[in-house]
Design an enzyme around this catalytic site. Structure first.
Site, PDB file in Angstrom:
ATOM      1  N   LYS A   1      -9.089  -4.405 -42.213  1.00  0.00           N
ATOM      2  CA  LYS A   1      -9.387  -5.689 -41.562  1.00  0.00           C
ATOM      3  C   LYS A   1      -9.809  -6.724 -42.608  1.00  0.00           C
ATOM      4  CE  LYS A   1     -12.216  -7.339 -37.642  1.00  0.00           C
ATOM      5  NZ  LYS A   1     -13.225  -6.913 -36.629  1.00  0.00           N
TER       6      LYS A   1
ATOM      7  N   SER B   1     -12.050  -7.857 -31.889  1.00  0.00           N
ATOM      8  CA  SER B   1     -11.488  -8.694 -32.918  1.00  0.00           C
ATOM      9  C   SER B   1     -10.585  -7.961 -33.919  1.00  0.00           C
ATOM     10  CB  SER B   1     -12.607  -9.401 -33.688  1.00  0.00           C
ATOM     11  OG  SER B   1     -13.394  -8.465 -34.401  1.00  0.00           O
TER      12      SER B   1
ATOM     13  N   SER C   1     -15.437  -4.580 -31.021  1.00  0.00           N
ATOM     14  CA  SER C   1     -14.243  -5.027 -31.756  1.00  0.00           C
ATOM     15  C   SER C   1     -13.367  -3.934 -32.357  1.00  0.00           C
ATOM     16  CB  SER C   1     -14.644  -6.002 -32.865  1.00  0.00           C
ATOM     17  OG  SER C   1     -14.926  -7.266 -32.322  1.00  0.00           O
TER      18      SER C   1
END
Lengths: 493, 100
Positions: free
Chosen positions: A79, A154, A178
């Site tokens: 990420k 997310s 997330s």
């Protein structure tokens, strides 16, 4: 079977048996990325040259007879809020669009030491604030099960990259859901570890008392293998705990006999999509049929979790994001005095959701409101922890739906922040309590969308969650773990 | 009971050092009122005898030996600065020099 269709654990076997080279493995995933990525946009930065370089080093060391980590040569995507030295790290924000970290996050050092080739940095909601990956300053990521739907967020880019076979493993971060929510919406296993289990050094801060890095993968075994790489104490993170790290793969096959499982009443609620509740209850029956003891449990403070979370997380964010002022790094809008430069830089550099959260947090921490908002929320957090402590005296694992609905349409909730926040309603209290929590696939909806079940254990019992997830993988109806991506121009890949 | 946030937006935006466009302010006032109305529900709970939680795992304060260690070299520290001059970050004037 193509290499990119393999799980991380089977790639690990193939590599250790020298049936394939890491360069071959990486090339297979790079081909897959070239084919799929234009349709889903899961990455912000691609790093094919870096991946191939790591792979060839691993290959020559392995052929030289060196004993390497089991995941050496198995690629990964990370990420884009996890700092990578010399490699752009954006948090999907305009304000960090050109930021090059001068150091590696501790988890990145661990991946490098273990020899996992990095395929790229994945898309996300800006600063990890969101539940759909629509808040990326660059572009939204699409759900491969239905390209008109969101992948969750997310960590949406990480979830999509794994689910489409563009990488066998990914790292995400979970502040209030997330990792687990996108894992659920994309049909994956995603684990939020105990707070402090994985170092946050180099994870660009959103809400420091809640942020945790964790794995997303196709199977529980893959997540367990990755946990073996990233978990552990770190002198660079004062909140990282020194508790010994177990081998997370050791007890995966032990089954669920005698396991005490509590079904959280609030997380199989009447307002939820009935297909999700049914899939969760069917899975619970499976546990029961194989010797688990099942009962219902109430976590009465769940209703207050959302309120506490949306004071604590924005408060911490408003403080953490104070550092983006256009001086030391990031976007600078210019201005003729220091305050106009700060304000214009931040006003232009941050997106709508980030600004909303900074405003809520600044308000909640401002003079006269601190006690009523932030302090009260931190006290409610204590009450929530007590709820969990009481539940864990009766149960080993608590289960419920990961999300109230399957993946929603792109654009459906973007204008209504409160509705967007409610898509994390099952994930938030675990984060506030700091306990480990995992989402595992538990079915496919009538519309062909993945459904997820969330399982929660007391601190440091990640192994128990991975064991239960592994049991389900072996027992449940064979559902295809990966979507066929239906292309807009017709056909599927 | 709903908070009228429109009067607060300018004040809070200034505290947060955020320049907001007029349309942004208007949209945000409504959205923040909704969010805070939900968040304020936690005030129903009696917490008079409850300690706040900051770290969820009970652990002592972590200290390290007070010894100097090498830090990042200056060129790396400055590599991302949007404006710099020699070994300094460059910013607009902080103290006004013209009398007005």
């Amino acid at each position: 079977m193509k290499l990119y269709e393999q799980t991380a654990s089977s790639l690990s076997q193939l590599l250790q048996n020298k049936e394939v080279s890491s360069v071959e493995v990486v090339l297979s995933f790079l081909d897959r990325i070239e084919l799929i990525e234009p349709y889903v946009k899961a990455f912000i930065t691609h790093t094919p040259a870096m991946a191939l370089e790591t792979a060839s080093v691993v290959d020559s060391r392995r052929s030289g007879g060196e004993e390497l980590h089991p995941l050496a040569g198995v690629p990964i995507a990370v990420k884009d809020n996890i700092s990578t030295r010399g490699l752009r790290t954006t948090c999907a924000s305009k304000i960090l669009e050109n930021y090059i970290p001068p150091y590696d996050a501790t988890v990145i050092e661990s991946l490098k030491t273990a020899g996992l080739p990095l395929l790229g940095k994945t898309n996300m909601d800006e600063f990890a604030m969101g539940s759909s990956t629509e808040n990326s300053a660059f572009y939204p990521t699409r759900n491969p099960w239905d390209l008109e739907r969101v992948p969750g967020g997310s960590s949406g880019g990480s979830a999509v990259a794994v689910s489409t076979g563009m990488t066998p493993l990914a790292l995400g971060s979970d502040t209030g859901g997330s990792i687990r929510q996108p894992a659920s919406l994309c049909g994956l296993t995603g684990l939020r570890p105990t707070y402090g289990r994985v170092s946050r050094y180099g994870l660009i801060a959103f809400a420091s008392s809640l942020d945790q890095i964790g794995p997303l993968s196709l199977t529980a075994r893959d997540s367990a293998m990755l946990m073996n790489v990233i978990a552990g104490h770190d002198p660079l993170d004062s909140t990282a705990v020194s508790e010994a790290v177990p081998d997370y793969t050791a007890h995966l096959e032990d089954g669920v006999k005698k396991l005490r499982i509590g079904v959280i009443k609030q997380n199989v609620a009447t307002g939820f999509d009935p297909e999700i509740t049914a899939a969760v209850m069917k899975t619970v029956t499976l546990f029961k049929d194989h010797g688990a003891e099942v009962d219902e449990v109430s976590l009465p403070l769940t209703d207050y979790g959302l309120g506490a979370y949306y004071l604590i997380a924005p408060s911490e964010a408003s403080s953490n994001l104070g550092r983006y002022d256009g001086v030391r790094y990031g976007y600078n809008h210019g201005g003729d005095n220091i305050e106009t430069m700060f304000s214009a830089t931040r006003g232009k550099g941050f997106g709508a959701e980030v600004k909303r959260r900074i405003m809520i947090g600044t308000y909640a921490l401002s003079a006269g409101y601190y006690d009523a908002y932030y302090l009260q929320a931190m006290k409610v957090r204590t009450l929530i922890r007590r709820d969990y402590e009481a539940a864990f005296r009766r149960f080993d694992i608590l289960v419920g739906a990961t999300t109230p609905t399957p993946a929603f349409k792109i654009g459906e909730k973007i204008e209504d922040p409160l509705q967007m926040y409610l898509s994390d309603v099952c994930n938030i209290t675990d984060a506030l309590a700091g306990v480990p929590s995992l989402s595992v696939p538990c079915g496919i909806s009538s519309e062909g969308l993945p459904l997820g079940m969330q399982m929660t254990a007391s601190p440091f019992r990640e192994g128990l969650l991975l064991k239960a997830a592994c049991f389900l993988e072996q027992k449940r109806d064979p559902v295809s773990l990966r979507p066929r991506v239906k292309l807009p121009e017709g056909g599927e890949v | 009971m709903a908070i009228d946030f429109s009067r607060e937006v300018d004040y809070v935006a200034r505290l947060a050092r955020l320049t907001l466009e007029p349309a942004e302010k208007e949209r945000m006032a409504g959205q923040l009122s909704d969010i805070l109305d939900t968040a304020r529900r936690i005030q129903e709970l009696d917490t008079s005898a409850v300690e706040p939680t900051s770290h969820v795992v009970d652990m002592p304060a972590v200290l390290r030996d007070d010894q100097t260690r090498p830090s990042l070299i200056l060129s790396r520290v400055l590599q991302n600065a949007p404006r710099r001059q020699k070994e300094y970050f460059r910013v607009p004037s902080i103290i006004r020099t013209d009398p007005d």
